[in-house]
Write a protein that holds these residues in place. Structure first.
Motif, PDB file in Angstrom:
ATOM      1  N   VAL A 127       6.821   9.969  -5.282  1.00  0.00           N
ATOM      2  CA  VAL A 127       6.638   8.544  -6.253  1.00  0.00           C
ATOM      3  C   VAL A 127       7.169   7.973  -4.480  1.00  0.00           C
ATOM      4  CG1 VAL A 127       8.542   6.496  -6.131  1.00  0.00           C
ATOM      5  CG2 VAL A 127       8.030   8.774  -7.207  1.00  0.00           C
ATOM      6  N   GLY A 128       6.981   8.401  -3.441  1.00  0.00           N
ATOM      7  CA  GLY A 128       6.527   8.116  -2.196  1.00  0.00           C
ATOM      8  C   GLY A 128       5.944   7.884  -1.485  1.00  0.00           C
ATOM      9  N   PRO A 129       5.189   7.770  -0.305  1.00  0.00           N
ATOM     10  CA  PRO A 129       4.324   7.463  -0.204  1.00  0.00           C
ATOM     11  C   PRO A 129       3.594   9.061   0.520  1.00  0.00           C
ATOM     12  CG  PRO A 129       5.427   5.932   1.999  1.00  0.00           C
ATOM     13  CD  PRO A 129       6.261   6.703   0.406  1.00  0.00           C
ATOM     14  N   SER A 181      10.812  11.398 -13.959  1.00  0.00           N
ATOM     15  CA  SER A 181      11.658  13.054 -14.260  1.00  0.00           C
ATOM     16  C   SER A 181      11.293  13.767 -13.293  1.00  0.00           C
ATOM     17  CB  SER A 181      10.613  13.022 -15.510  1.00  0.00           C
ATOM     18  OG  SER A 181       9.425  13.277 -15.386  1.00  0.00           O
ATOM     19  N   GLN A 182      10.062  13.431 -11.960  1.00  0.00           N
ATOM     20  CA  GLN A 182       9.791  14.888 -11.176  1.00  0.00           C
ATOM     21  C   GLN A 182      11.165  15.520 -10.840  1.00  0.00           C
ATOM     22  OE1 GLN A 182       6.720  11.702  -9.067  1.00  0.00           O
ATOM     23  NE2 GLN A 182       6.288  13.676  -8.531  1.00  0.00           N
ATOM     24  N   GLY A 183      10.436  17.204 -10.875  1.00  0.00           N
ATOM     25  CA  GLY A 183      11.819  17.733 -10.392  1.00  0.00           C
ATOM     26  C   GLY A 183      12.762  17.972 -11.583  1.00  0.00           C
ATOM     27  N   LEU A 225       7.964  15.999  -2.436  1.00  0.00           N
ATOM     28  CA  LEU A 225       7.653  15.349  -0.965  1.00  0.00           C
ATOM     29  C   LEU A 225       7.150  14.156  -0.317  1.00  0.00           C
ATOM     30  CD1 LEU A 225       7.799  18.729   0.794  1.00  0.00           C
ATOM     31  CD2 LEU A 225       9.666  17.499   0.808  1.00  0.00           C
ATOM     32  N   ASP A 226       8.060  13.207  -0.166  1.00  0.00           N
ATOM     33  CA  ASP A 226       6.263  12.092   0.075  1.00  0.00           C
ATOM     34  C   ASP A 226       6.105  12.536   2.077  1.00  0.00           C
ATOM     35  OD1 ASP A 226       9.044  11.245   1.501  1.00  0.00           O
ATOM     36  OD2 ASP A 226       9.416   9.584  -0.290  1.00  0.00           O
ATOM     37  N   ALA A 263       0.816  -0.767  -0.357  1.00  0.00           N
ATOM     38  CA  ALA A 263      -0.084   0.103   0.119  1.00  0.00           C
ATOM     39  C   ALA A 263       1.025   1.071   0.355  1.00  0.00           C
ATOM     40  CB  ALA A 263      -0.666  -0.076   1.141  1.00  0.00           C
ATOM     41  N   SER A 264       2.075   1.439   0.790  1.00  0.00           N
ATOM     42  CA  SER A 264       2.912   2.182   0.338  1.00  0.00           C
ATOM     43  C   SER A 264       3.178   2.304  -0.639  1.00  0.00           C
ATOM     44  CB  SER A 264       4.109   1.679   1.550  1.00  0.00           C
ATOM     45  OG  SER A 264       4.958   2.852   1.428  1.00  0.00           O
ATOM     46  N   GLY A 265       3.886   1.261  -1.465  1.00  0.00           N
ATOM     47  CA  GLY A 265       4.124   1.952  -2.912  1.00  0.00           C
ATOM     48  C   GLY A 265       3.672   1.844  -3.432  1.00  0.00           C
TER      49      GLY A 265
END
Length: 725
Positions: free
Chosen positions: A465-467, A659-661, A435-436, A233-235
């Motif tokens: 990309v992170g939770p 590619s974000q950021g 920011l995750d 779920a975190s992924g």
């Protein structure tokens, strides 16, 4: 030693020295070997499975001869055994194959000439004698000894894994994590592999557990399954999972009774490995304890900073704005003025908006005002590329959040935290949509009470990309002031990239420039996947350089929606590598060929090397003797042992998420209906806004329409918004 072939029972036997390892798959052990067998005029091709194999080793094979239409006569082995060689020639080849760091063909020859058949025993038990060989001093001798011991342990782990029917490719990382206790640790709890070893999933750990005879209904398996479902779920971006759904998913995954899973949940709650959140959510949510702490502490620290007094006397907005507009020679737009005024009186605030709406101009104006007041301003971004871009646009020093917080190898955490806060008055973080929860938590806990925090980002881009969805939650919580810039400035409005980004954000089809009306945005129609690749190949193979003056290796970046599939990043990277960088020194590891000149990307944070997930560079050297590869990461030369190459991927093509950021001179976006699972409006929007001077969209109109019409991305599950509200 006799080298022979014989027949016994139904299978034949072959014995001989391995002359060459033609192919070895580290995942399943399958290998193709060229073997020197007595009585055979030519080298014999042997096919079989070995967890590890090196040229020079002595091979025993049991199997049958077969005739392959393409490759001719081969020996297909049912059983293969490899052992260290005992002939001087075999030992020299064995040591010169790159097995041991510090020994290549040259030193292998010297060592065998000096010690003969005893050399392997000397390396293992009497390594001080190695210094008798010219060129080997204490440093090289120590490296050889350590590499030999590591290789022995890694081979033991590989043999152990393969005996239980699982991949051996992560053996080095298992050894690096658990050291000499690796096999004992795995035997005690096979599920630790899924928790601790990157690249090993729950299914693999479960397979090992099955080989060990662990009962499918055992509490150990149920507890591991629960934590795996939460990690999954975190992924997917969630910080928690509804309890009922988690129990259902775990039950389906493991094929066990819900009662066993419920017991596992209760055990996790009692042990405080899991946390139940029933107050802030409609349905009770279950968190991994580390995720719950990150989310709750992030909210508490943001509110702590937001409620504390300003670190300076009030700055009259009218005077400050009049002064800064003179300094920069620009009249700020009404919303920019409003945002600047808020920044001078707020402790925590958010500035958001799409491309061309003046975020950079606004941030630079705010920086000038603060610096004129002699305040210490710190600029940061989640990635190295975003930090570099912030530095270029502001003219001020900017760094990654990881470097700002300073990693501490002794603790595995950051040196700056609540007990040792950052020094500074104003902290401006760009690309805040990346920011995750974990990274935002580390930043917030390190901020001093008196600090000002300004988060700048485009909330319409893909979430982190992170939770978590930190930027969106902050905006929607209404806990802090927010300014959304919407006016596209005239100069930016001349760019089709900017115009089309805003069209896409409103669900409208982008408008393409044409040869008769050239510009910076082109849509190239291609109905079939093969046609997409054909047109992409044509662009990279010469059209970009000839027509647009874009260097395909230096300036162009391919962004694709997915990792897998014919138009996914993995397949495209192999094809583009063959097109743009087909020859040169190379090494093959983990199913990838890494070649000098290749563009690569780091896929995980490595604090020892000071490189982080998403950092990109170019391979500048490969040394089989030292088992090392070097990458130029923005002027920093980073060394990787061959066993660490699972941290790198080719990056001629990367996913849009990765590619974000970042910003690239030229972006090429293949988008086809085969990507249908990933097609969303914010995905296309994010891809287009990565292009600085040129964007080329290749694909079929149906895929573009699918992306534009899907704006119903499911919200991420978590309670940050509620905690802030």
């Amino acid at each position: 030693m006799p080298i022979e072939k014989s027949t016994e029972n139904k299978h034949e036997k072959l014995n001989g020295h391995i002359e060459r390892v033609t192919f070895h798959n580290e995942d399943n052990g399958f290998c193709v070997l060229k073997v020197n067998v007595q009585g055979e005029k030519d080298l014999v091709t042997v096919l079989g499975k070995l967890p590890h194999v090196t040229a020079g080793e002595y091979l025993t094979a049991e199997g049958d001869w077969q005739i392959d239409r393409t490759h001719g006569r081969q020996f297909k082995a049912e059983i293969l055994r490899a052992s260290p060689p005992d002939s001087p020639e075999g030992i020299e080849k064995f040591l010169g194959s790159g097995l041991v760091k510090g020994i290549g063909p040259v030193y292998a020859k010297k060592l065998v000439a000096r010690f003969g058949r005893e050399v392997l025993d000397i390396i293992d038990k009497r390594s001080a004698m190695l210094e008798e060989v010219e060129g080997i001093g204490p440093g090289r001798r120590k490296a050889i000894k350590e590499s030999w011991q590591e290789a022995k342990l890694v081979r033991e782990i590989m043999t152990f894994l393969m005996s239980h029917g699982v991949s051996t490719a992560r053996a080095f990382r298992i050894h690096k994590t658990y050291g000499e206790k690796a096999m004992a640790t795995v035997q005690a709890d096979p599920y630790c592999l899924a928790r601790d070893i990157r690249g090993i999933g729950f299914k693999t750990a479960d397979e090992i557990a099955r080989h060990f005879g662990i009962d499918p209904q055992s509490p150990l398996r149920a507890r591991a399954g629960v934590e795996h479902v939460l990690a999954e779920a975190s992924g997917q971006g969630h910080t928690a999972c509804p309890r009922d759904e988690m129990v259902r998913r775990t039950t389906e995954l493991l094929g066990i009774e819900p009662e066993v899973v419920e017991e596992a949940v209760l055990h996790g709650l009692a042990e405080k490995r899991l946390i139940l959140e029933a107050k802030l959510a409609e349905n009770p949510l279950v968190y991994l304890a580390s995720m719950w702490r990150a989310e709750t502490e992030l909210a508490a620290d943001l509110l702590r900073v937001g409620r504390a007094p300003l670190p300076f006397d009030p700055i009259p907005p009218d005077k400050a704005l009049a002064w800064v507009q003179k300094q920069i020679g620009i009249e700020l737009a009404p919303l920019q003025k409003e945002a600047a005024a808020r920044a001078l009186e707020s402790k925590v605030m958010v500035i958001t908006g799409g491309p061309g709406v003046g975020k950079t101009t606004l941030v630079n104006a705010i920086i000038r005002i603060y610096k004129a007041r002699k305040l210490k301003v710190k600029l940061a971004a989640p990635t190295g590329r975003a930090a570099k871009r912030l530095s270029e646009t502001s003219g001020e020093y900017a760094q990654t959040l990881h470097r700002l917080l300073v990693f501490d190898p002794a603790t595995g955490g950051f040196k700056h935290h609540r007990g040792h806060p950052l020094r500074g008055d104003v902290f401006i973080v760009d690309e805040a949509s990346m920011l995750d929860v974990h990274l935002a938590h580390q930043l917030a806990r390190a901020l001093p009470d008196e600090a000002v925090l300004i988060l700048v980002g485009d909330v319409d881009q893909l979430p982190s990309v992170g939770p978590g969805s930190v930027l969106r939650d902050l905006i929607e919580s209404r806990a802090f002031p927010v300014t959304r810039l919407t006016e596209i400035f005239r100069q930016a409005g001349d760019s089709a990239i900017v115009v089309n980004a805003h069209r896409i954000n409103k669900g409208e089809f982008p408008v393409s420039n044409t040869p008769s009306a050239p510009g910076d945005f082109y849509f190239v129609s291609a109905e079939q996947p093969e046609e997409v690749w054909s047109k992409l190949r044509g662009l990279l193979g010469g059209v970009l350089q000839k027509r647009f003056g874009v260097h395909p290796l230096r300036d162009a970046q391919v962004l694709t929606p997915m990792q897998r599939g014919g138009l996914g990043a993995r397949a495209l990277n192999q094809q583009i590598q063959s097109l743009l960088n087909p020859r040169g020194d190379h090494v093959e590891r983990f199913g990838v060929t890494f070649r000098v000149g290749d563009r690569v990307m780091q896929t995980m944070n490595n604090y020892d090397k000071d490189v982080f997930n998403g950092d990109m560079g170019t391979i500048v050297g490969v040394s089989p003797e030292d088992q090392e590869l070097w990458v130029d990461m923005a002027g920093q030369k980073v060394s990787y042992s061959f066993n660490e190459l699972d941290e790198l991927v080719l990056s001629y093509a990367i996913t849009i998420h990765k590619s974000q950021g970042s910003e690239y001179p030229c972006v090429i976006i293949p988008m086809h209906t085969q990507h249908y699972m990933m097609l969303q409006r914010n995905l296309l929007y994010t891809a287009v806004t990565r292009g600085k001077r040129l964007v080329i969209l290749i694909g079929n109109a149906k895929a573009i329409s699918m992306a534009l019409n899907r704006n119903d991305t499911q919200g991420r599950i978590g309670c940050l918004k509620a905690r802030l509200s």
